[in-house]
Design an enzyme around this catalytic site. Structure first.
Site, PDB file in Angstrom:
ATOM      1  N   TYR A 144       0.936   3.521  16.016  1.00 37.37           N
ATOM      2  CA  TYR A 144      -0.216   2.467  15.914  1.00 37.37           C
ATOM      3  C   TYR A 144      -0.021   1.298  16.928  1.00 37.37           C
ATOM      4  O   TYR A 144      -1.146   0.798  17.437  1.00 37.37           O
ATOM      5  CB  TYR A 144      -0.495   1.383  14.508  1.00 37.37           C
ATOM      6  CG  TYR A 144      -1.576   0.642  14.192  1.00 37.37           C
ATOM      7  CD1 TYR A 144      -2.516   0.663  13.612  1.00 37.37           C
ATOM      8  CD2 TYR A 144      -1.259  -0.699  14.009  1.00 37.37           C
ATOM      9  CE1 TYR A 144      -4.214  -0.075  13.943  1.00 37.37           C
ATOM     10  CE2 TYR A 144      -2.588  -1.667  14.030  1.00 37.37           C
ATOM     11  CZ  TYR A 144      -3.516  -1.610  13.613  1.00 37.37           C
ATOM     12  OH  TYR A 144      -4.547  -2.142  13.941  1.00 37.37           O
ATOM     13  N   GLY A 147       0.411   2.242  20.376  1.00 36.13           N
ATOM     14  CA  GLY A 147      -1.303   2.566  20.278  1.00 36.13           C
ATOM     15  C   GLY A 147      -1.905   1.837  20.746  1.00 36.13           C
ATOM     16  O   GLY A 147      -2.587   1.764  22.323  1.00 36.13           O
ATOM     17  N   VAL A 186      -2.829  -5.166   1.730  1.00 40.78           N
ATOM     18  CA  VAL A 186      -2.421  -5.399   1.015  1.00 40.78           C
ATOM     19  C   VAL A 186      -3.625  -6.769   0.048  1.00 40.78           C
ATOM     20  O   VAL A 186      -3.213  -6.516  -1.272  1.00 40.78           O
ATOM     21  CB  VAL A 186      -1.166  -6.922   1.127  1.00 40.78           C
ATOM     22  CG1 VAL A 186      -1.299  -8.084   1.600  1.00 40.78           C
ATOM     23  CG2 VAL A 186       0.103  -6.941  -0.017  1.00 40.78           C
TER      24      VAL A 186
HETATM   25  P1  NAD Z   1     -11.208   0.994   9.389  1.00 40.51           P
HETATM   26  O1  NAD Z   1      -9.607   1.805   8.936  1.00 40.51           O
HETATM   27  O2  NAD Z   1     -11.929  -0.192   8.329  1.00 40.51           O
HETATM   28  O3  NAD Z   1     -12.190   1.050  10.363  1.00 40.51           O
HETATM   29  C1  NAD Z   1     -11.746   1.654  11.486  1.00 40.51           C
HETATM   30  C2  NAD Z   1     -12.893   2.889  11.884  1.00 40.51           C
HETATM   31  O4  NAD Z   1     -13.049   3.396  12.960  1.00 40.51           O
HETATM   32  C3  NAD Z   1     -13.183   3.631  10.263  1.00 40.51           C
HETATM   33  O5  NAD Z   1     -14.658   3.870  10.151  1.00 40.51           O
HETATM   34  C4  NAD Z   1     -12.919   5.329  10.858  1.00 40.51           C
HETATM   35  O6  NAD Z   1     -13.464   6.466  10.282  1.00 40.51           O
HETATM   36  C5  NAD Z   1     -14.048   5.020  12.230  1.00 40.51           C
HETATM   37  N1  NAD Z   1     -12.415   5.729  13.087  1.00 40.51           N
HETATM   38  C6  NAD Z   1     -10.748   5.855  13.334  1.00 40.51           C
HETATM   39  N2  NAD Z   1     -10.714   7.191  14.893  1.00 40.51           N
HETATM   40  C7  NAD Z   1     -11.924   7.681  14.755  1.00 40.51           C
HETATM   41  C8  NAD Z   1     -11.711   8.170  16.059  1.00 40.51           C
HETATM   42  N3  NAD Z   1     -10.776   8.661  16.507  1.00 40.51           N
HETATM   43  N4  NAD Z   1     -13.391   8.560  16.075  1.00 40.51           N
HETATM   44  C9  NAD Z   1     -14.389   7.645  15.692  1.00 40.51           C
HETATM   45  N5  NAD Z   1     -14.404   7.095  14.696  1.00 40.51           N
HETATM   46  C10 NAD Z   1     -12.798   6.895  14.138  1.00 40.51           C
HETATM   47  O7  NAD Z   1     -10.437  -0.549   9.390  1.00 40.51           O
HETATM   48  P2  NAD Z   1     -10.883  -2.329   9.966  1.00 40.51           P
HETATM   49  O8  NAD Z   1     -10.143  -2.834   9.059  1.00 40.51           O
HETATM   50  O9  NAD Z   1     -12.044  -2.272   9.806  1.00 40.51           O
HETATM   51  O10 NAD Z   1     -10.271  -1.579  11.782  1.00 40.51           O
HETATM   52  C11 NAD Z   1     -10.857  -2.122  12.770  1.00 40.51           C
HETATM   53  C12 NAD Z   1     -10.624  -2.358  14.173  1.00 40.51           C
HETATM   54  O11 NAD Z   1      -9.979  -3.651  13.710  1.00 40.51           O
HETATM   55  C13 NAD Z   1      -9.058  -1.011  14.019  1.00 40.51           C
HETATM   56  O12 NAD Z   1      -9.390  -1.099  15.474  1.00 40.51           O
HETATM   57  C14 NAD Z   1      -7.968  -2.292  14.321  1.00 40.51           C
HETATM   58  O13 NAD Z   1      -6.967  -1.002  14.311  1.00 40.51           O
HETATM   59  C15 NAD Z   1      -8.591  -3.580  14.535  1.00 40.51           C
HETATM   60  N6  NAD Z   1      -7.900  -4.540  13.793  1.00 40.51           N
HETATM   61  C16 NAD Z   1      -7.926  -4.533  12.260  1.00 40.51           C
HETATM   62  C17 NAD Z   1      -7.391  -5.154  11.488  1.00 40.51           C
HETATM   63  C18 NAD Z   1      -7.704  -6.254  10.721  1.00 40.51           C
HETATM   64  O14 NAD Z   1      -6.834  -7.041   9.500  1.00 40.51           O
HETATM   65  N7  NAD Z   1      -8.807  -5.400   9.217  1.00 40.51           N
HETATM   66  C19 NAD Z   1      -6.514  -6.020  12.414  1.00 40.51           C
HETATM   67  C20 NAD Z   1      -5.468  -6.002  13.574  1.00 40.51           C
HETATM   68  C21 NAD Z   1      -6.717  -5.208  14.349  1.00 40.51           C
HETATM   69  N1  UDP Z   2       2.680  -4.971   0.477  1.00 37.49           N
HETATM   70  C1  UDP Z   2       2.764  -5.443  -0.938  1.00 37.49           C
HETATM   71  N2  UDP Z   2       2.958  -4.705  -1.476  1.00 37.49           N
HETATM   72  C2  UDP Z   2       1.414  -4.418  -1.200  1.00 37.49           C
HETATM   73  C3  UDP Z   2       1.008  -3.804   0.182  1.00 37.49           C
HETATM   74  C4  UDP Z   2       1.524  -4.289   0.796  1.00 37.49           C
HETATM   75  O1  UDP Z   2       3.874  -6.383  -0.545  1.00 37.49           O
HETATM   76  O2  UDP Z   2       0.710  -3.033  -2.089  1.00 37.49           O
HETATM   77  C5  UDP Z   2       3.246  -5.915   2.007  1.00 37.49           C
HETATM   78  C6  UDP Z   2       3.616  -5.197   3.447  1.00 37.49           C
HETATM   79  O3  UDP Z   2       5.034  -5.056   3.600  1.00 37.49           O
HETATM   80  C7  UDP Z   2       3.800  -6.461   4.448  1.00 37.49           C
HETATM   81  C8  UDP Z   2       1.650  -6.847   3.663  1.00 37.49           C
HETATM   82  O4  UDP Z   2       1.919  -7.016   2.266  1.00 37.49           O
HETATM   83  O5  UDP Z   2       4.335  -7.001   4.107  1.00 37.49           O
HETATM   84  C9  UDP Z   2       0.692  -7.018   4.460  1.00 37.49           C
HETATM   85  O6  UDP Z   2       0.844  -5.254   4.347  1.00 37.49           O
HETATM   86  P1  UDP Z   2      -1.044  -4.505   5.198  1.00 37.49           P
HETATM   87  O7  UDP Z   2      -0.515  -3.080   4.871  1.00 37.49           O
HETATM   88  O8  UDP Z   2      -1.978  -5.417   4.436  1.00 37.49           O
HETATM   89  O9  UDP Z   2      -0.603  -5.247   6.481  1.00 37.49           O
HETATM   90  P2  UDP Z   2       0.196  -5.519   7.981  1.00 37.49           P
HETATM   91  O10 UDP Z   2      -0.158  -7.067   7.944  1.00 37.49           O
HETATM   92  O11 UDP Z   2       1.689  -4.714   7.408  1.00 37.49           O
HETATM   93  O12 UDP Z   2       0.245  -4.051   8.506  1.00 37.49           O
END
Ligand code: NAD
Ligand code: UDP
Length: 312
Positions: A144, A147, A186
């Site tokens: 990730y 990536g 979390v």
């Molecule tokens: P999520 O997992 O809910 O959504 C991701 C979506 O992408 C899903 O619907 C999944 O089915 C789709 N997907 C995955 N691989 C695919 C593929 N190969 N082809 C087509 N669709 C595919 O995650 P999210 O929290 O909504 O995150 C959305 C984006 O934001 C992601 O790129 C994630 O890395 C980024 N992001 C999210 C957070 C967060 O805290 N939620 C933080 C940092 C970055």
């Molecule tokens: N975490 C936790 N309990 C849970 C899930 C996550 O203590 O049930 C912790 C995890 O180890 C990390 C933080 O909460 O330190 C945030 O985790 P999350 O998976 O939400 O996102 P991250 O920021 O690690 O991608």
């Protein structure tokens, strides 16, 4: 009318973005392979005359005519992205190449949902965009973290080499309704555990910190970033209100009035110790600061999960 493509539109953030863009009058194409997203998240848009859903895996090329691309497809929870690490790398590398190829052909601006994970276990605090990060290239989170780093590299190379209008946002932990009940992140984990009356699982001693942004604040700035000319980023997007995970657990117990206990489980490898965005650049370039407090956002999220678990 703008024809807009959202990859990952059936996911947590993607579905909120679909909703806002439809409200703003866009003609929307949502692409998802449903790996970590759900039809339920987008069901309410299915009758909208300008909403179109394509089941497609972005590691394969996609030929469409669109004006703007929001590229969000990638599993975001550690459980999901570690489940098939090679596929996570393919989604970030091949998927991003395919979307950049599309952007290049149709001359559309493309926004990449990158992540605070590009900073890894950061040695700089709070994290600024100029920091290059401290990432383990061979660990279990690398599919990730690395990536997303390659995806950023590809964005900048297509920009320099092919003049593609790219926009890179580094999203910090974001939460809210439509997170999957069981994706292990979390906030939803703690809320669901508290509502079910089972112990809240704090990994390690809970002193590791995160900074949580409510989803509506993020959606507003994603659209702002897309509409801002001559700014490619990368830009940090998050709420700088930082707190230890143990405090988050106590807050959730308080707000849900749950009598669940807190138990400790082993800290996963490479779990970052501190994470907090410096959002000066977002303030300066996008005039944005998050508005929703953690208490308010948690309350809205708790209400959503109560309904989802049929506790209401
Ligand atoms: P999520 O997992 O809910 O959504 C991701 C979506 O992408 C899903 O619907 C999944 O089915 C789709 N997907 C995955 N691989 C695919 C593929 N190969 N082809 C087509 N669709 C595919 O995650 P999210 O929290 O909504 O995150 C959305 C984006 O934001 C992601 O790129 C994630 O890395 C980024 N992001 C999210 C957070 C967060 O805290 N939620 C933080 C940092 C970055
Ligand atoms: N975490 C936790 N309990 C849970 C899930 C996550 O203590 O049930 C912790 C995890 O180890 C990390 C933080 O909460 O330190 C945030 O985790 P999350 O998976 O939400 O996102 P991250 O920021 O690690 O991608």
């Amino acid at each position: 009318m703008d024809r807009i493509l959202i990859t990952g539109g059936a996911g947590f953030i993607g579905s909120h973005l679909c909703e806002s863009l439809l409200d703003n009058g866009a003609d929307l194409v949502c692409v998802d392979n449903y790996f970590s997203g759900y039809k339920d998240n987008i069901r309410e848009f299915s009758l909208h005359p300008y909403f179109e859903m394509i089941r497609h895996d972005i590691i394969h090329p996609l030929f469409l005519e669109v004006d703007k691309i929001y590229h969000l497809a990638c599993p975001a929870s550690p459980i999901h992205y570690k489940y098939n690490a090679i596929k996570t790398v393919k989604t970030n590398v091949l998927g991003t190449i395919n979307m950049l190829g599309l952007a290049k052909r149709v001359k559309a601006p493309i926004l990449l949902a990158s992540s605070s994970e590009v900073y890894g276990d950061s040695k700089v605090h709070p994290q600024t965009e100029s920091y290059w990060g401290n990432v383990n290239p061979i660990g279990i989170r690398s599919c990730y973290d690395e990536g997303k780093r390659v995806a950023e590299t590809l964005m900048m190379d297509y920009h320099r080499q092919n003049k593609v209008d790219v926009k890179i946002v580094r999203i910090f932990n974001t939460y809210g309704p439509r997170m999957a009940i069981n994706d292990g992140r979390v906030v939803n984990n703690f809320i669901v555990q508290a509502l079910k009356g089972v112990p809240l699982t704090v990994y390690g001693d809970g002193s590791q910190t995160r900074s949580f942004c409510y989803v509506s604040d993020l959606i507003q700035v994603l659209i702002k970033m897309m509409e801002t000319k001559n700014f490619n980023g990368p830009v940090n997007l998050g709420n700088p209100a930082e707190l230890p995970i143990l405090d988050l657990a106590k807050k959730v117990l308080n707000l849900t009035k749950s009598s669940s206990k807190i138990i400790h489980k082993p800290l996963p490898p490479d779990d970052p110790v501190r994470r907090c965005p410096d959002i000066s650049l977002a303030k300066e370039k996008l005039g944005w600061t998050p508005k929703i407090s953690l208490e308010e956002g948690l309350q809205k999220t708790i209400t959503y999960f109560k309904e989802k678990l049929s506790l209401k």
